[in-house]
Motif scaffolding. Sequence first.
Motif, PDB file in Angstrom:
ATOM      1  N   THR A  72      -2.099   2.024  -0.405  1.00  0.00           N
ATOM      2  CA  THR A  72      -2.527   3.423   0.339  1.00  0.00           C
ATOM      3  C   THR A  72      -1.403   4.192   0.679  1.00  0.00           C
ATOM      4  O   THR A  72      -1.180   5.133   1.057  1.00  0.00           O
ATOM      5  CB  THR A  72      -3.235   2.980   1.728  1.00  0.00           C
ATOM      6  OG1 THR A  72      -2.337   2.125   2.180  1.00  0.00           O
ATOM      7  CG2 THR A  72      -4.329   2.095   1.109  1.00  0.00           C
ATOM      8  N   VAL A 118      -4.009   8.624  -0.713  1.00  0.00           N
ATOM      9  CA  VAL A 118      -2.757   7.919  -0.826  1.00  0.00           C
ATOM     10  C   VAL A 118      -1.484   8.596  -0.035  1.00  0.00           C
ATOM     11  O   VAL A 118      -1.281   9.861  -0.178  1.00  0.00           O
ATOM     12  CB  VAL A 118      -2.154   7.619  -2.076  1.00  0.00           C
ATOM     13  CG1 VAL A 118      -0.937   6.910  -2.110  1.00  0.00           C
ATOM     14  CG2 VAL A 118      -3.225   6.521  -2.782  1.00  0.00           C
ATOM     15  N   ARG A 146      -0.598  -3.313   1.563  1.00  0.00           N
ATOM     16  CA  ARG A 146      -0.844  -1.820   0.821  1.00  0.00           C
ATOM     17  C   ARG A 146       0.106  -0.412   0.365  1.00  0.00           C
ATOM     18  O   ARG A 146      -0.295   0.470   0.385  1.00  0.00           O
ATOM     19  CB  ARG A 146      -2.097  -1.115   1.691  1.00  0.00           C
ATOM     20  CG  ARG A 146      -3.198  -2.196   1.984  1.00  0.00           C
ATOM     21  CD  ARG A 146      -3.839  -2.734   0.593  1.00  0.00           C
ATOM     22  NE  ARG A 146      -4.541  -1.526   0.185  1.00  0.00           N
ATOM     23  CZ  ARG A 146      -5.939  -1.155   0.037  1.00  0.00           C
ATOM     24  NH1 ARG A 146      -6.649  -2.025   1.166  1.00  0.00           N
ATOM     25  NH2 ARG A 146      -6.422  -0.178  -0.645  1.00  0.00           N
TER      26      ARG A 146
END
Length: 200
Positions: free
Chosen positions: A4, A35, A64
Amino acid sequence: MTPTHLLYLHGFRSSPRSFKAQRLQAWLAAHRPEVRWWCPQLPPSPRAAMALVRQGIAGWPAARSAVLGSSLGGFYATAVAQDTGWPAVLLNPAVDPARDLAAYVGELSAFHAPEEHFYFRAEYIDELRQLAVPAIAHPERILAIIAKGDEVLDWREASARYAGAHLRLLEGSDHALSDFDEQLPHILDFLHLGERPPAP
């Protein structure tokens, strides 16, 4: 796991205006706008550059996040990946910048803005030595894209340095990876960021 948060570290004398950084940022804006993307302008001092990066990613989710780096940025990205355990994508990474950049001590111009100058100081060579990762802990978390046609760095040295990583050796290309669009799908696949299937 799909990241992310993505950190991109540009090369020596480069900037966030790097065409590779802009190409990837544009793809994310079109296909993965959720993102978080960060490509900071790195100061000439390696110590200051890494301090800026570490401060900027301090709150990022460990599981992430991923880092990408080109040339000197690949050297920095290796240090970030070693510190964080993040997956890393390295584009023609510098292996021994303390050796290679010793000849560049002095006043230099910025690649994307030749009218802008900065001073690369002798003490920065020691700072690079201090940032060197002696042994890469998790090479399997690294994708290294290395061009045999690199006119700046030795592809053999880089491929030996990243033995055990996912290596993509290009028969031609160049240091800038002018064929970056051909490499983009491999980067996206490695980071699990490929285009989502269309909604039913």
